[in-house]
Motif scaffolding. Structure first.
Motif, PDB file in Angstrom:
ATOM      1  N   LEU A  42       0.829  -1.211   0.000  1.00  0.00           N
ATOM      2  CA  LEU A  42       0.000   0.000   0.000  1.00  0.00           C
ATOM      3  C   LEU A  42       0.863   1.260   0.000  1.00  0.00           C
ATOM      4  N   GLY A  43       2.053   1.173   0.584  1.00  0.00           N
ATOM      5  CA  GLY A  43       2.958   2.311   0.586  1.00  0.00           C
ATOM      6  C   GLY A  43       3.471   2.672  -0.793  1.00  0.00           C
ATOM      7  N   GLN A  44       3.367   1.746  -1.734  1.00  0.00           N
ATOM      8  CA  GLN A  44       3.817   1.995  -3.101  1.00  0.00           C
ATOM      9  C   GLN A  44       2.666   2.330  -4.041  1.00  0.00           C
TER      10      GLN A  44
ATOM     11  N   GLU B 250      -1.476   7.742  -6.043  1.00  0.00           N
ATOM     12  CA  GLU B 250      -2.476   8.569  -5.367  1.00  0.00           C
ATOM     13  C   GLU B 250      -3.883   8.297  -5.872  1.00  0.00           C
ATOM     14  N   GLN B 251      -3.997   7.736  -7.076  1.00  0.00           N
ATOM     15  CA  GLN B 251      -5.323   7.509  -7.657  1.00  0.00           C
ATOM     16  C   GLN B 251      -6.018   6.282  -7.071  1.00  0.00           C
TER      17      GLN B 251
ATOM     18  N   ILE C  23      -5.462  -8.306   3.959  1.00  0.00           N
ATOM     19  CA  ILE C  23      -5.404  -6.882   3.637  1.00  0.00           C
ATOM     20  C   ILE C  23      -5.145  -6.083   4.909  1.00  0.00           C
ATOM     21  N   ASP C  24      -4.185  -5.161   4.864  1.00  0.00           N
ATOM     22  CA  ASP C  24      -3.926  -4.278   6.003  1.00  0.00           C
ATOM     23  C   ASP C  24      -4.932  -3.133   5.925  1.00  0.00           C
ATOM     24  N   VAL C  25      -6.112  -3.384   6.504  1.00  0.00           N
ATOM     25  CA  VAL C  25      -7.218  -2.429   6.398  1.00  0.00           C
ATOM     26  C   VAL C  25      -6.874  -1.111   7.088  1.00  0.00           C
ATOM     27  N   ALA C  26      -6.215  -1.192   8.224  1.00  0.00           N
ATOM     28  CA  ALA C  26      -5.877   0.037   8.964  1.00  0.00           C
ATOM     29  C   ALA C  26      -4.956   0.938   8.145  1.00  0.00           C
TER      30      ALA C  26
ATOM     31  N   ARG D 285      -4.214   5.785   4.493  1.00  0.00           N
ATOM     32  CA  ARG D 285      -3.802   6.344   3.210  1.00  0.00           C
ATOM     33  C   ARG D 285      -4.986   6.804   2.364  1.00  0.00           C
ATOM     34  N   GLY D 286      -6.165   6.789   2.962  1.00  0.00           N
ATOM     35  CA  GLY D 286      -7.347   7.259   2.251  1.00  0.00           C
ATOM     36  C   GLY D 286      -7.884   6.264   1.246  1.00  0.00           C
ATOM     37  N   ILE D 287      -7.563   4.981   1.435  1.00  0.00           N
ATOM     38  CA  ILE D 287      -8.027   3.926   0.531  1.00  0.00           C
ATOM     39  C   ILE D 287      -9.125   3.131   1.227  1.00  0.00           C
TER      40      ILE D 287
END
Length: 328
Positions: free
Chosen positions: A65-67, A70-71, A85-88, A93-95
């Motif tokens: 998720l860090g990679q 922005e879209q 999935i790392d939901v937190a 990250r606004g996802i």
């Protein structure tokens, strides 16, 4: 002027009707074969997609998720479980993350009962005899199994699937018991004719069958550990159609080999598809390749939920099956 369609990347092959509808609604990238995406492919997907549609075979962790670009604003999981999935981190990250709950309740409960019957009635052993051509005719003491009626089933996790298992078990004449993080309302207990056990240890020690139906969370990791497995009666069986990590697989294997537990039926495994090879050698174990959700109806309904979640998000609304960390 029509707005640009969402860019959607799907990580595995899905049923044809689902893929067709995704192609009609979105700018979708489908998988050419049914192999899981490699890590580099997942990185490329999150860097370019507006929406990612992963499955349980994809690890969507903080590093991935860090990679993300922005879209990327929605991870529309194809499946109910989201422990991959790392939901937190996604929310930070606004996802948004959505899933497909409730669709597979009956399918998974059917499989749990199938495993119980297969183990208790020794169906795979009988099938092996027939396939090898070794059957010499009926005998009074051959392949004696057990009767389901009157047996006590202890259900570990009394959510939708657990309750569906309870209804099926009751129809077979089994006595329904359960342990859950929270006790059910009295009217639900009455309807299911289910007995609640606050102590999992005490329930486990008194059951003939244990059915694991709880999700994988930090608190349920190895919930059925070596100490707790040793509480099972020698003639008890355990089935798992939930998540493999709930059972200490090595401890279970040791006890099955030592005949300290009568049998097991497993549809999920602690290390994904890497199964303890010693389990394959045991005649008192029924092993299935994660088939609990494998019905045409269920898989299409999962896809329909994914479609609804994405379309609702595209229209500027909250996906109906939004997952938040507090739900886990």
């Amino acid at each position: 002027m029509p707005r640009e369609r969402l860019s959607v990347v799907v990580t595995r092959r899905l049923p044809e009707p689902v893929e067709t509808r995704l192609s009609e609604l979105f700018n979708v990238t489908l998988r050419n074969d049914d192999s899981p995406m490699t890590r580099p492919e997942l990185i490329e997907a999150v860097q370019n997609a507006d929406v990612l549609v992963p499955t349980v075979t994809d690890t969507i962790d903080a590093s991935l998720l860090g990679q993300a670009g922005e879209q990327l604003k929605l991870v529309a999981n194809y499946g109910a479980g989201v422990d991959h999935i790392d939901v937190a981190t996604a929310r930070q990250r606004g996802i948004l993350v959505s899933n497909t709950p409730g669709v597979l309740t009956d399918d998974t409960a059917d499989m749990a009962m199938a495993l119980i019957m297969a183990v208790v009635r020794r169906i795979p052993e009988g099938l092996a005899v027939m396939q090898k051509g070794e059957w010499s005719g009926w005998a009074p003491t051959a392949l004696l199994g057990g009767r389901l009626a009157g047996r006590r089933i202890g259900i570990l996790g009394m959510g939708g699937v657990g309750q569906a298992v309870a209804r099926r078990a009751a129809a077979f004449g089994m006595q329904v018991h359960y342990h859950n993080r929270r006790r059910l309302h009295a009217d639900i207990e009455d309807r299911l004719e289910a007995t609640y056990w606050e102590s999992l240890d005490q329930m486990v020690a008194r059951m003939d069958v244990i059915s694991v139906n709880c999700p994988a969370t930090p608190s349920t990791y190895h919930l059925m550990n070596a100490r707790r497995l040793k509480l099972l009666k020698p003639d008890a069986v355990i089935v798992n159609t939930s998540r493999g990590e709930v059972i200490d697989e090595n401890a279970l294997t040791r006890m099955l080999r030592a005949s300290e537990i009568a049998g097991a039926g497993l549809d999920v495994y602690e290390n994904g598809h890497e199964i303890n090879p010693r389990l394959r050698e045991l005649s008192n174990v029924v092993l299935l390749p994660h088939m609990g959700s494998a019905t045409r109806e269920g898989r299409i309904e999962m896809g329909e939920k994914v479609l609804l979640n994405i379309k609702t998000f595209e229209d500027g609304h909250r996906p109906p099956d939004l997952v938040v960390p507090s739900m886990l």
